[in-house]
Scaffold this motif. Sequence first.
Motif, PDB file in Angstrom:
ATOM      1  N   TYR A  46      36.897  36.127  37.682  1.00 10.47           N
ATOM      2  CA  TYR A  46      38.260  36.437  38.133  1.00 10.47           C
ATOM      3  C   TYR A  46      38.866  37.557  37.303  1.00 10.47           C
ATOM      4  N   PHE A  47      38.714  37.451  35.986  1.00  8.33           N
ATOM      5  CA  PHE A  47      39.291  38.475  35.122  1.00  8.33           C
ATOM      6  C   PHE A  47      38.549  39.796  35.227  1.00  8.33           C
ATOM      7  N   LEU A  53      45.944  42.209  36.333  1.00  9.94           N
ATOM      8  CA  LEU A  53      46.230  41.002  37.084  1.00  9.94           C
ATOM      9  C   LEU A  53      46.745  41.370  38.448  1.00  9.94           C
ATOM     10  N   SER A  72      48.939  35.604  40.931  1.00  9.64           N
ATOM     11  CA  SER A  72      48.595  35.156  39.585  1.00  9.64           C
ATOM     12  C   SER A  72      49.126  33.754  39.343  1.00  9.64           C
ATOM     13  N   VAL A 123      41.451  45.732  32.907  1.00 10.01           N
ATOM     14  CA  VAL A 123      41.600  44.627  33.844  1.00 10.01           C
ATOM     15  C   VAL A 123      43.069  44.437  34.173  1.00 10.01           C
ATOM     16  N   CYS A 138      33.605  41.708  30.932  1.00 11.06           N
ATOM     17  CA  CYS A 138      34.991  41.561  30.485  1.00 11.06           C
ATOM     18  C   CYS A 138      35.207  42.237  29.132  1.00 11.06           C
ATOM     19  N   SER A 166      46.905  31.294  40.965  1.00  9.64           N
ATOM     20  CA  SER A 166      45.616  31.107  40.307  1.00  9.64           C
ATOM     21  C   SER A 166      45.730  30.280  39.034  1.00  9.64           C
ATOM     22  N   ARG A 210      37.967  45.185  29.307  1.00 11.91           N
ATOM     23  CA  ARG A 210      39.122  44.310  29.186  1.00 11.91           C
ATOM     24  C   ARG A 210      40.442  45.071  29.262  1.00 11.91           C
ATOM     25  N   MET A 268      42.625  28.339  30.461  1.00 12.58           N
ATOM     26  CA  MET A 268      41.987  28.884  29.279  1.00 12.58           C
ATOM     27  C   MET A 268      41.639  27.745  28.347  1.00 12.58           C
ATOM     28  N   ARG A 270      36.051  31.711  35.973  1.00 12.17           N
ATOM     29  CA  ARG A 270      37.196  32.275  35.241  1.00 12.17           C
ATOM     30  C   ARG A 270      36.913  33.712  34.808  1.00 12.17           C
ATOM     31  N   LEU A 271      35.721  33.951  34.247  1.00 12.61           N
ATOM     32  CA  LEU A 271      35.372  35.299  33.791  1.00 12.61           C
ATOM     33  C   LEU A 271      35.262  36.271  34.956  1.00 12.61           C
TER      34      LEU A 271
END
Length: 277
Positions: free
Chosen positions: A218-219, A261, A267, A259, A252, A270, A256, A276, A215-216
């Motif tokens: 990806y962001f 999307l 999105s 970043v 991140c 995903s 942040r 979350m 997850r991290l």
Amino acid sequence: MDKSILDKINRFTRRKLGEDEVYVFDIVLCDNDIDRDCERFSDGALETLKDSFIGKTGIFDHDAAAANQNARIFDAELITDSSRSTKNGEPYKYLKASAYMVRTENNKDLIAEIDGGIKKEVSISCSAAKRICSVCGNDKAVTSCDHVKGKTYGGKLCHTVLDDITDAYEWSFVAVPAQVNAGVTKKYSEADTVRAQAAADVKAADEELRRDIRRLAYFAGGREAADIASLSAANLNTQQLIAMRKSFEAKCGKGRAEVQLESTDKSEESTSDFSMR
């Protein structure tokens, strides 16, 4: 009856019994073949059991009531039958024991049933500290693996090898034993259960770390970064996974605001992959 047999029996009696007072019979306690539960004893386990079962009592259906005691083992030997092979191609070995009962009016029917082949199948109750996967060699009491008992890998049946016997409790007459040739009931100690649960907890925690890393990642860098991170994390241990997650958390945290999307359709795609928490 040979005097040496009576001498072995009388090690367990309060007074010396005569030949006409005892009934002696042989039993196959267990072997090294794969049983109905897809488990088998190692050669080392059989050696330990050979000594551990001397003096152990025989009961019915593993009901440990004193009233169920009917016989006692006074001798045992491990025998190799070179004319037979186990399911995994090893020489067949079995643990044969000799047991005795005191002849009484109450057990004459049981003796007749043993002689007549009615009371025949037996199983043992013991504690095995190690449960080894036959495919990868992992001790499942410490580290779990993805191999499934009963499935075939590389042409060989996956099974669990019971090793490091810590105790032998009793043997019982049963109707349907786990082992085809003798019958085995395995019982694991409380410590074994705790170790197995701890291993399961570690595995679950590691999987949670891997989900966090994906997850991290990806962001931090999009789907491609997430896929690469997942591959990298697949074989890492707990400490390495924690370090990797901290690294992505730092990335991140620093970037942040920048970043972005990906496009709307990606999105949305995903959404099912990254929840979350």
